[in-house]
Each structure stands twice: as structure tokens, then as C-alpha cells.
Design an enzyme around this catalytic site. Structure first.
Site, mmCIF file in Angstrom:
data_model
loop_
_atom_site.group_PDB
_atom_site.id
_atom_site.type_symbol
_atom_site.label_atom_id
_atom_site.label_comp_id
_atom_site.label_asym_id
_atom_site.label_seq_id
_atom_site.Cartn_x
_atom_site.Cartn_y
_atom_site.Cartn_z
ATOM 1 N N HIS A 1 52.138 -24.493 -4.414
ATOM 2 C CA HIS A 1 51.247 -25.378 -3.631
ATOM 3 C C HIS A 1 50.917 -24.766 -2.275
ATOM 4 C CE1 HIS A 1 52.365 -28.586 -6.513
ATOM 5 N NE2 HIS A 1 53.554 -28.047 -6.417
ATOM 6 N N SER B 1 32.522 -8.126 13.088
ATOM 7 C CA SER B 1 31.481 -9.141 13.166
ATOM 8 C C SER B 1 30.404 -8.648 14.128
ATOM 9 C CB SER B 1 32.109 -10.442 13.663
ATOM 10 O OG SER B 1 31.153 -11.199 14.355
ATOM 11 N N LYS C 1 36.720 -9.150 15.978
ATOM 12 C CA LYS C 1 37.006 -9.498 14.577
ATOM 13 C C LYS C 1 37.111 -8.328 13.629
ATOM 14 C CE LYS C 1 36.361 -13.212 12.614
ATOM 15 N NZ LYS C 1 35.742 -14.236 11.795
#
Ligand code: ARG
Length: 461
Positions: A154, A275, A281
Site C-alpha cells: 500500500h 525544467s 529541477k
């Protein structure tokens, strides 16, 4: 030209474009020529055409192959498909004899033969790429049998693993893919050539000869089934879709692991981009694309399923729609497997961060319960609730269960007030991982053995 004439011409042109497959089925030219070489050889061997005619056809087909390879061949819509284009060119080169090639053959068995050859060849290529990828996962796994990592269910911390064991999960998936391509190859390795339009031919052909020359196992056993069949194309589409689903799962994990939140791995700069607006980034574009491309190969599978649904026997032009999706899926998986292989090979693994991540989330909680069952004769369900109390108590101390000392454990639950020192060892993360010695479990020793099994398998195939 009158308006009416112009309209008629435009319609004819549109119709030609609509009907023709040449712009995409030219991809099958090598298979088409290979099958025609086998067919014409067989015709001459059975005295349906003369030896000289065969040699003329053979030379011309070889010339055409070269012309196409060297991009000196004009593909034109009026020739409709690759079969007609090659036959037309053949007749231009050698005249009347060229027209004999199509004896005892129809485009219906021709196209299915070419397409089967294509699918079989591509299956073998994909298997080679899968084998490379599996050995990359196995090699990487062998370097990380001691690298602790939180195993999740999960997407929540569950039990401690070693990273090698986690990677072997993918080796197992891609091994099943490899075997799936193999079994499809074997199931579909029958020559459709000689089935003719739908029901065979009165000519005294020998289908064993063409089957052998084209490396098939044997001629197919039913002409009408052969020309109507596209199961082999659906199978490769399914096999590719399944392998790409596996690619998308590891891609997703790579994306997650390389995020600030995880920082388990660093993708090599080649496989991440910056980016255009945020200078700090480093984006995992390449695994994202791998994940995204899985969508189109599912689409290709469903599109052919839809084409084939409820088609009456035997050949219908609908099946001309079988090719583009297969070409696309084959190209997509080829590049995807190569790129994934490189990503795995070049990624940096941050062992410390993985080990630190194991210190939160009470990964050895199950071990405490298992210890109480094993050594204290407590029923599992009771042990479960005692452990739950211990987890609660550890949370109040802001500690992981693996960090509790004996005194704290004794205070955590009234059922543990007499617990002895040896329990501490069982909460240790490494001990926890290595205690999972059941067949297929995650202990280092098991992982080592699984790696050896994989290496044996890789040496065998
Ligand atoms: N271009 C056709 C296809 O891809 C070849 C078979 C055409 N046969 C026919 N009878 N029209 O399916």
C-alpha cells in the site's frame, strides 16, 4: 477538365489512398521477398515453372531487395500494397515470367505469411533485449544483497528487505515475458504459404519445401484458418503490452525513488532533464515516457482485438488494419527495453538513505509478533495486539520499534513485563530481513541463491 471530371478524379485519388496499405506495409518487404524466393523455388522444384524462370525471378527479386534497401525503389499508391508493388516491379524487370510468380498463391496467404515471418523475427529480437535486461537486473541485485531497504505494501513501510531482492522481482517479471515470447513463437511457427485464397490450390505444390526454407516448423494444417488467423499478431501485442506494463512499474518506482521524498537513487544526467523555468529541477522524463508509452501499446492490442471481433471467414480487408499497431508496438518495446537497461545500469544507489528509511515505520513489528509466537508460545492474534501496543508506545517516545531498549519494551505492554534481553536481537533490521528464510523469502542467503538460479538460467538460454 469539367468540374464533374475533377470530382471524379479526386474521388478516385481519395479511394486509392484509402484502400492502399503500401505506405506502411512496405515495412514487410524483406519478408515478402524471402517468401517469394521460397515460393518460386518450390514452383520450379515441382515443375510448375521452369528452372530458368525461377532463376530469372530470383535474380530480379534480389535486385528489387537492393533497390528498396538503397532507397531506389518508387513506392506508389497505385500499387496498393507491398505484394503488388514487388510483383509489378518484377514484371517490369523480367517481363512475362514475372507474372508466373503468383501461381498457386494469393495475397491472402502471402500477407499472412509475411506478417508471421515479421512477428517471429521481432519476437526473437525482443527476447534478446529481455535477456540483456534480466542480466542487468540480476547483476545490479548481486551488488545489493546487503543494501537494506523498506519493503512496502500500500506504499507504506511494511518489512525490511534488501534492495537486491526487490530488483529480482523485476528479473522474475521479465523472465516470464521472455518465456511468453518463446511459447508464442513455438505456437505460431507454422507456414501459411500455399493456403492460397482460402481453400488451397489445385496446383501440385509442396508446402513442406516452403515451410522448411522459411524456417517454420511445418505447414499450417488448414488453409481457411490460416488466411483468417491473426492470433499470432494479437499474441505479440499482448506479450508486448505485458512486458511494457512491467516496464511501467519499474519506471514508476524509479520516478518515486529519485524524488526528494525518497532519494533512494539518482538517475544518470542523460536520463533526466532540466525544467525550462525552474533552474533547480532534474526531471525523470525518460522513465515518465516509458510509463506513458505503455498506454499506446495497450491501445494497439485493443485496436486489433476490435478489428478481429466478429469477422466472418475467411479473408476480409479489415485485417489490413492489423499491421500499423504491431509495427508501432514492436518499435516502442525495442527502444523502451534498451533505454530501461541503460537507466538501471547507470543509476546511482544511495545505500545510506535506503538504510535510514528503514528506521522509520516499525519495519520489525512483525518480527516481535513472530518472536512471541515462536519463543513465548503466544497465539499469533494475541501477539499481534501486544505488538500493536508496543508500536503505540514507541510512537509516544518518538522512536522506531527497532530502537527500543529492554526496559522500554517491558513498559510497553503488561504482557512483556518479564521479557528477556534476547528479544532485542529480533528487532534488529538486518536480523529481521535475514529471518525470512522461507522458500522465496527475502533473506540475504535466499537472495544469493535466487541470483545463482538466475545466472544458471541466463547461461542456459
Ligand atoms: N494489403 C492486404 C492486407 O494487408 C493484402 C491482402 C489483400 N487481399 C485481398 N484479397 N484484397 O491485408
Amino acid at each position: 477538365m469539367s468540374n464533374e471530371q475533377i470530382l471524379k478524379n479526386t474521388n478516385a485519388k481519395l479511394l486509392n489512398e484509402f484502400n492502399a496499405s503500401i505506405l506502411f506495409d512496405k515495412e514487410l518487404y524483406t519478408q515478402d521477398i524471402k517468401a517469394s524466393l521460397a515460393h518460386s523455388f518450390m514452383l520450379s522444384k515441382e515443375n510448375i515453372i521452369s528452372k530458368e524462370e525461377y532463376l530469372q525471378i530470383k535474380d530480379a527479386l534480389e535486385q528489387i531487395q537492393k533497390e528498396i534497401q538503397e532507397e531506389n525503389f518508387v513506392f506508389s499508391l497505385e500499387h496498393e500494397d507491398i505484394h503488388m508493388a514487388i510483383e509489378n516491379r518484377l514484371t517490369v524487370i523480367i517481363g512475362e515470367t514475372g507474372k508466373k510468380l503468383h501461381t498457386a498463391r494469393s495475397r491472402n496467404d502471402q500477407v499472412v505469411c509475411d506478417f508471421t515471418l515479421y512477428v517471429q523475427e521481432k519476437s526473437l529480437d525482443i527476447q534478446v533485449l529481455l535477456k540483456n535486461l534480466i542480466s542487468t537486473f540480476v547483476n545490479m541485485a548481486s551488488k545489493h544483497i546487503d543494501t537494506l531497504m523498506p519493503g512496502m505494501t500500500h506504499l507504506q513501510h511494511a518489512q525490511v528487505l534488501n534492495f537486491g531482492y526487490h530488483l529480482l522481482t523485476y528479473a522474475n517479471m521479465f523472465k516470464r515475458d521472455y518465456e511468453r515470447f518463446q511459447s508464442s513463437y513455438e505456437r505460431n511457427n507454422f507456414s501459411p504459404l500455399g493456403s492460397a485464397a482460402l481453400a488451397g490450390t489445385p496446383h501440385k505444390i509442396n508446402r513442406n519445401t516452403t515451410s522448411e526454407m522459411l524456417n517454420f516448423n511445418a505447414p499450417s494444417s488448414h488453409a481457411m484458418d490460416s488466411v483468417s488467423n491473426r492470433d499470432f499478431a494479437l499474441e505479440i501485442l499482448f506479450n508486448i503490452a505485458t512486458a511494457m506494463m512491467h516496464v511501467s512499474r519499474i519506471s514508476e518506482e524509479l520516478i518515486m525513488w529519485s524524488s526528494y521524498e525518497f532519494q533512494f537513487i539518482k538517475l544518470s544526467d542523460e536520463y533526466s532533464t532540466t525544467s525550462s523555468i525552474m533552474p533547480q529541477k532534474k526531471n525523470p522524463d525518460v522513465p515518465e515516457l516509458l510509463r506513458g508509452k505503455t498506454g499506446r501499446v495497450y491501445g494497439n492490442l485493443f485496436s486489433l482485438f476490435t478489428v478481429m471481433k466478429a469477422l466472418p471467414l475467411a479473408y476480409n480487408k479489415d485485417t489490413q488494419e492489423d499491421k500499423e499497431g504491431v509495427f508501432d508496438s514492436v518499435k516502442t518495446i525495442n527502444i523502451s527495453l534498451k533505454i530501461l537497461n541503460e537507466i538501471i545500469n547507470t543509476m546511482e544507489v544511495n545505500k545510506n538513505n535506503m538504510a535510514n528509511a528503514c528506521k522509520v515505520g516499525h519495519l520489525s513489528a512483525t518480527d516481535l509478533a513472530d518472536y512471541l509466537v515462536d519463543k513465548k508460545n503466544i497465539a499469533f492474534r494475541d501477539a499481534y495486539y501486544i505488538t500493536k501496543d508496543v508500536v503505540k508506545y514507541a510512537n509516544t517516545l518518538n522512536k522506531d520499534i527497532s530502537e527500543l531498549n529492554l526496559k522500554e519494551l517491558q513498559e510497553a505492554s503488561k504482557d512483556l513485563k518479564d521479557i528477556e534481553e534476547e528479544v532485542i536481537m529480533h528487532l534488529d533490521l538486518k536480523t529481521s530481513m535475514n529471518s525470512r528464510t522461507s522458500k522465496g523469502g527475502a533473506s540475504t542467503q535466499n537472495t544469493k541463491e535466487q541470483i545463482e538460479e538466475f545466472q544458471k538460467w541466463l547461461n542456459k538460454i
